[in-house]
Design a protein around this motif. Structure first.
Motif, mmCIF file in Angstrom:
data_model
loop_
_atom_site.group_PDB
_atom_site.id
_atom_site.type_symbol
_atom_site.label_atom_id
_atom_site.label_comp_id
_atom_site.label_asym_id
_atom_site.label_seq_id
_atom_site.Cartn_x
_atom_site.Cartn_y
_atom_site.Cartn_z
ATOM 1 N N LYS A 137 26.590 77.349 10.443
ATOM 2 C CA LYS A 137 26.742 76.119 11.241
ATOM 3 C C LYS A 137 27.789 75.183 10.635
ATOM 4 C CE LYS A 137 22.089 76.402 13.160
ATOM 5 N NZ LYS A 137 20.767 75.782 13.314
ATOM 6 N N ILE A 138 28.880 75.804 10.145
ATOM 7 C CA ILE A 138 30.036 75.030 9.684
ATOM 8 C C ILE A 138 31.291 75.650 10.280
ATOM 9 C CG2 ILE A 138 28.922 74.316 7.524
ATOM 10 C CD1 ILE A 138 30.664 76.386 6.076
ATOM 11 N N LYS A 139 32.362 74.858 10.399
ATOM 12 C CA LYS A 139 33.590 75.340 11.023
ATOM 13 C C LYS A 139 34.488 76.122 10.067
ATOM 14 C CE LYS A 139 33.996 71.795 14.622
ATOM 15 N NZ LYS A 139 34.820 70.678 15.156
ATOM 16 N N LYS A 140 34.489 75.725 8.790
ATOM 17 C CA LYS A 140 35.446 76.303 7.839
ATOM 18 C C LYS A 140 34.959 77.653 7.320
ATOM 19 C CE LYS A 140 37.899 73.813 5.070
ATOM 20 N NZ LYS A 140 38.331 72.916 3.973
ATOM 21 N N VAL A 141 35.251 78.693 8.091
ATOM 22 C CA VAL A 141 34.930 80.064 7.706
ATOM 23 C C VAL A 141 36.119 80.944 8.105
ATOM 24 C CG1 VAL A 141 33.350 82.010 7.954
ATOM 25 C CG2 VAL A 141 32.462 79.687 8.116
ATOM 26 N N GLY A 142 36.578 81.802 7.206
ATOM 27 C CA GLY A 142 37.696 82.690 7.521
ATOM 28 C C GLY A 142 37.621 83.963 6.692
ATOM 29 N N HIS A 143 38.430 84.955 7.068
ATOM 30 C CA HIS A 143 38.428 86.224 6.331
ATOM 31 C C HIS A 143 39.743 86.402 5.592
ATOM 32 C CE1 HIS A 143 41.200 88.313 9.038
ATOM 33 N NE2 HIS A 143 40.539 87.788 10.052
ATOM 34 N N LEU A 165 35.336 93.587 3.889
ATOM 35 C CA LEU A 165 35.949 92.389 4.447
ATOM 36 C C LEU A 165 35.436 91.205 3.630
ATOM 37 C CD1 LEU A 165 37.741 91.445 6.942
ATOM 38 C CD2 LEU A 165 35.576 90.818 8.016
ATOM 39 N N ILE A 166 36.352 90.433 3.055
ATOM 40 C CA ILE A 166 35.966 89.240 2.305
ATOM 41 C C ILE A 166 35.974 88.050 3.255
ATOM 42 C CG2 ILE A 166 36.583 87.668 0.437
ATOM 43 C CD1 ILE A 166 37.779 89.995 -1.071
ATOM 44 N N THR A 173 37.515 78.592 1.473
ATOM 45 C CA THR A 173 38.592 79.015 2.387
ATOM 46 C C THR A 173 39.962 78.749 1.763
ATOM 47 O OG1 THR A 173 38.435 76.889 3.541
ATOM 48 C CG2 THR A 173 37.254 78.743 4.518
ATOM 49 N N LYS A 174 40.016 77.837 0.772
ATOM 50 C CA LYS A 174 41.283 77.571 0.083
ATOM 51 C C LYS A 174 41.721 78.767 -0.764
ATOM 52 C CE LYS A 174 40.526 72.570 -0.156
ATOM 53 N NZ LYS A 174 40.294 71.408 -1.058
ATOM 54 N N SER A 175 40.795 79.681 -1.030
ATOM 55 C CA SER A 175 41.102 80.857 -1.863
ATOM 56 C C SER A 175 41.505 82.081 -1.051
ATOM 57 C CB SER A 175 39.877 81.214 -2.725
ATOM 58 O OG SER A 175 39.488 80.128 -3.526
#
Length: 225
Positions: free
Chosen positions: A33-39, A51-52, A59-61
């Motif tokens: 339930k947060i927006k900042k998620v990426g692969h 898949l990381i 997400t900065k990494s």
């Protein structure tokens, strides 16, 4: 009162067959339930494996993880090809590969090992003039793409049972395994496509450490309740 630390997490996930990388991100995002998620590095829908997924401050990494060395295993089929160089498109026969010897195949593999120039496949997510090239490909349009330098540090044939060959590949960011299938088929003059692909490692992170996405989502939901 102690201020709550901003959320941060890194998840190692075994991407299921026919899921897009974004499908996995969406599942994790909805659970957190947060927006900042990426692969950190796309896997094609027909590929499986590591898949990381980074969430919150992590997400900065993403760029750091994406830049790390990758390892893959899978299967190429010689003697035929497809428009996408995998099973997304119709298989078209090219030439009978049964005359090929293992030494001939290994010779062609050697030419595709080391520092090479590679043209990405038309059915890829690369942007040219602001558009994803796969969008143009699906409309029947051809996009001019320049060769890109990549490094294939290891390219090993682990099984040869023609028309199939199994492989293990270690390579840098930006290497397209489907393009290696295409180029191998061209060097052997019989055509080739990729029928199976699994990403087994990204840097020091291994597939054995990865979690099932649905089990992970349930675990996240319980932790966030």
């Amino acid at each position: 009162m102690q201020e709550e630390k901003p959320f941060e997490a890194v998840y190692l996930i075994n991407k299921p067959y026919e899921w897009t990388s974004f499908d996995v991100v969406k599942k994790v995002r909805n659970a957190l339930k947060i927006k900042k998620v990426g692969h950190a590095g796309t896997l094609d829908p027909l590929a499986t494996g590591l898949l990381i997924v980074c969430a919150g401050k992590k997400t900065k990494s993403i760029d750091t993880y994406q830049a790390q060395e990758k390892e893959y295993t899978g299967t190429f089929v010689l003697g035929s090809t497809t428009e996408s160089f995998d099973l997304e498109r119709e298989v078209v026969p090219v030439a009978d590969p049964l005359h090929l010897t293992l030494d001939q195949i290994k010779g062609a593999v050697a030419e595709l090992t080391g520092d090479i120039l590679q043209i990405p496949p038309m059915h890829s997510a690369i942007k040219v003039d602001g558009k994803r090239v796969y969008e143009s490909a699906r409309k029947g349009k051809t996009v001019q793409m320049d060769p890109r330098p990549v490094t294939v540090s290891e390219f090993e044939i682990t099984r040869c049972q023609l028309p199939e060959i199994d492989f293990r590949i270690v390579c840098t960011k930006g290497t397209y395994i489907r393009s290696l299938a295409r180029d191998l088929g061209e060097k052997l003059q019989v055509g080739a496509y990729m029928s199976k692909l699994t990403r087994t490692r990204i840097g020091e992170f291994k597939l054995e450490q990865a979690e099932d996405v649905l089990k992970l989502v349930e675990k996240i939901k319980k932790e966030r309740e």
